[in-house]
Write an enzyme that holds these catalytic residues in place. Structure first.
Site, PDB file in Angstrom:
ATOM      1  CG  LEU A 152      -0.627  -0.033   2.586  1.00  0.00           C
ATOM      2  CD1 LEU A 152      -0.370   1.367   3.103  1.00  0.00           C
ATOM      3  CD2 LEU A 152      -1.748  -0.678   3.365  1.00  0.00           C
ATOM      4  CB  CYS A 262       8.317   1.964   2.357  1.00  0.00           C
ATOM      5  SG  CYS A 262       6.918   1.597   3.407  1.00  0.00           S
TER       6      CYS A 262
HETATM    7  C1  UDX Z   1       5.957   2.806  -1.323  1.00  0.00           C
HETATM    8  C2  UDX Z   1       5.511   1.807  -2.403  1.00  0.00           C
HETATM    9  O1  UDX Z   1       5.013   2.542  -3.530  1.00  0.00           O
HETATM   10  C3  UDX Z   1       4.443   0.899  -1.846  1.00  0.00           C
HETATM   11  O2  UDX Z   1       4.065  -0.062  -2.819  1.00  0.00           O
HETATM   12  C4  UDX Z   1       5.032   0.186  -0.626  1.00  0.00           C
HETATM   13  O3  UDX Z   1       4.084  -0.657  -0.048  1.00  0.00           O
HETATM   14  C5  UDX Z   1       5.483   1.215   0.414  1.00  0.00           C
HETATM   15  O4  UDX Z   1       6.416   2.102  -0.184  1.00  0.00           O
HETATM   16  P1  UDX Z   1       4.981   5.070  -0.330  1.00  0.00           P
HETATM   17  O5  UDX Z   1       6.131   5.061   0.623  1.00  0.00           O
HETATM   18  O6  UDX Z   1       3.630   5.416   0.161  1.00  0.00           O
HETATM   19  O7  UDX Z   1       4.846   3.634  -1.021  1.00  0.00           O
HETATM   20  O8  UDX Z   1       5.347   6.139  -1.444  1.00  0.00           O
HETATM   21  P2  UDX Z   1       5.525   6.176  -3.023  1.00  0.00           P
HETATM   22  O9  UDX Z   1       4.299   6.697  -3.654  1.00  0.00           O
HETATM   23  O10 UDX Z   1       6.093   4.931  -3.555  1.00  0.00           O
HETATM   24  O11 UDX Z   1       6.628   7.330  -3.138  1.00  0.00           O
HETATM   25  C6  UDX Z   1       7.898   7.164  -2.502  1.00  0.00           C
HETATM   26  C7  UDX Z   1       8.755   8.382  -2.696  1.00  0.00           C
HETATM   27  O12 UDX Z   1       9.195   8.480  -4.044  1.00  0.00           O
HETATM   28  C8  UDX Z   1       8.097   9.728  -2.368  1.00  0.00           C
HETATM   29  O13 UDX Z   1       9.010  10.502  -1.620  1.00  0.00           O
HETATM   30  C9  UDX Z   1       7.838  10.336  -3.723  1.00  0.00           C
HETATM   31  O14 UDX Z   1       7.845  11.745  -3.683  1.00  0.00           O
HETATM   32  C10 UDX Z   1       9.003   9.786  -4.534  1.00  0.00           C
HETATM   33  N1  UDX Z   1       8.758   9.709  -5.991  1.00  0.00           N
HETATM   34  C11 UDX Z   1       7.784   8.891  -6.461  1.00  0.00           C
HETATM   35  C12 UDX Z   1       9.543  10.441  -6.863  1.00  0.00           C
HETATM   36  O15 UDX Z   1      10.442  11.180  -6.455  1.00  0.00           O
HETATM   37  N2  UDX Z   1       9.308  10.325  -8.200  1.00  0.00           N
HETATM   38  C13 UDX Z   1       8.345   9.532  -8.715  1.00  0.00           C
HETATM   39  O16 UDX Z   1       8.202   9.465  -9.947  1.00  0.00           O
HETATM   40  C14 UDX Z   1       7.549   8.793  -7.811  1.00  0.00           C
END
Ligand code: UDX
Length: 436
Positions: A152, A262
């Protein structure tokens, strides 16, 4: 529903899982060692921000199916026990700290009834499930253990739990799989792919998925560095490569990189575990993924210095965004806050705004200044940093903000603002990976 569930650990993952399972019709007992958290959840109040979960929790509490307690003996009636406690990075290295997972299983072991199934959902180093299952065979031989990783995303937690893009179950026998199929029957009925794996593969699926996502982000941020050196535009590059369906256009947003509870700790724990297993070389690339990610933060600071001065002591910098991503109040390993804190440590006056994350940010960085209001935050600022792409920042009118600041300079650390709009309003606009 004929099964009763327990959820051990009612943080972000556990509270979501408990409320969602209750909404499927199960009786759910949530257990957590934190009495304040339990009191809040029992009143139907969420201790953190997650769109849609507040309403769902309140609704499920009212049904009487969902209850919370600090008393572990309350799990005795449950047939299936979901372990949802945290596995943070350990204080003395890259590895995951398994204290809470081990404690959770040990706490419930005395109360497990005949045929109970313990289901781990926490992200753990591969091999953990197998060893916990062996321990359980000693302490509670009447019970079994399976692993069911969650995927999630914060901001989409309810959606990702009730309509996930796949269900992965690591089991040691058919019975455990059958029980989990009964739990997830309504989700499976939606056509959700069901993947049965052995215990180590199920554990690995989770860290492999997060490593891949982290790699995608660091890949585009590496391209951003090259674009800056070569005079290119990473946003155009990302769009162009994203049309290839083998690459895809998601998770190619260049900027200050990934943070949160995460991705950063999972790739580090994965490297540490691979080393223990004698497969260190296979994951050496993750070290570079981590380094690229941290470098993105430094690159923003470099742009700030080149715009203002090497010595930042005389300057006020307004930071828009504290959380690690929008639609969350989570500031764990937030790139935005890290940059804000580094600039403050370098002598700048830093004022941070965030729609939801000010209180959690203040707890972590009490010495930063905070403002509840964008206009006040940017007042007389020498420079604005846009570091978390909240929708309300995209909707700002740069022509109205111009008269409030000292210098009309903005750095878009997320490549999410409309560059032409800001430039047409007379702002000097920088974005990571875009040289023009
Ligand atoms: C993540 C995974 O997506 C999820 O499947 C897992 O269970 C838990 O970890 P989450 O930590 O909620 O989820 O965030 P996510 O939407 O994956 O984004 C992570 C980070 O990457 C954020 O800081 C976001 O800003 C960054 N990000 C994301 C980018 O810098 N560029 C992108 O293109 C996408």
């Amino acid at each position: 529903m004929d099964l009763t569930l327990s959820v051990v650990g009612c943080g972000y993952l556990g509270a979501t899982h408990a409320a969602c399972m209750s909404s499927l019709g199960f009786s759910v007992i949530g257990v957590d060692t934190d009495p304040d958290k339990v009191a809040m959840l029992s009143r139907g109040e969420l201790p953190f921000y997650e769109p849609g979960l507040d309403t769902l929790l309140a609704q499920e509490i009212k049904t009487g199916r969902l209850t919370f307690t600090t008393d572990f003996s309350a799990v005795a009636d449950a047939d299936v026990h979901f372990v949802c406690v945290g596995t943070p990075q350990s204080k003395d290295g890259l590895a995951a700290d398994l204290t809470y997972v081990k404690a959770a299983v040990a706490e419930i072991a005395p109360y497990l009834k005949e045929g109970a199934l313990v289901v781990g959902k926490s992200t753990v180093p591969v091999g953990t499930a197998q060893s916990l299952r062996q321990e359980l065979a000693q302490s509670a031989p009447q019970a079994d253990l399976a692993w069911n990783p969650e995927f999630l995303r914060e901001g989409f937690a309810v959606e990702d739990t009730l309509t996930p893009n796949r269900l992965v179950v690591g089991v040691a026998n058919d019975r455990a799989e059958e029980i989990l199929k009964r739990v997830y029957e309504p989700v499976i009925a939606l056509g959700t792919p069901w993947i049965r794996a052995d215990l180590p593969t199920a554990e690995l699926v989770k860290v492999a998925a997060n490593s891949f996502l982290a790699t995608k982000i660091s890949f585009i941020n590496a391209m951003a560095e090259v674009c800056e050196a070569a005079g290119g535009d990473v946003t155009v590059l990302a769009k162009a490569i994203g049309y290839d369906p083998r690459i895809g256009n998601r998770f190619l947003q260049a900027g200050i990189g990934f943070g949160g509870g995460c991705l950063p700790k999972d790739i580090r724990a994965f490297m540490a575990r691979a080393e223990e297993l004698g497969a260190k070389q296979a994951l050496e690339f993750l070290r570079e993924i981590d380094a690229i990610n941290l470098r993105a933060r430094q690159r923003v600071i470099d742009v700030v210095r080149s715009e203002l001065s090497e010595d930042l002591t005389q300057y006020k910098i307004a930071v828009l965004g504290a959380t690690f991503k929008p639609d969350s109040d989570d500031v764990r390993d937030s790139p935005a806050l890290d940059i804000a804190a580094q600039l403050q440590a370098a002598g700048a006056t830093v004022v941070v705004h965030d729609p939801k994350g000010i209180e959690p940010a203040r707890k972590r960085f009490p010495n930063l200044q905070y403002s509840e209001n964008v206009a006040e935050c940017i007042k007389a600022a020498d420079l604005i940093l846009h570091l978390t792409e909240w929708r309300e920042y995209r909707e700002l009118d740069p022509s109205l903000l111009g008269p409030l600041v000292k210098n009309k300079i903005i750095i878009d650390g997320r490549n999410a603002l409309d560059r032409d709009l800001w430039r047409n309003a007379g702002w000097k606009f920088h974005a990571l990976g875009r040289t023009d």
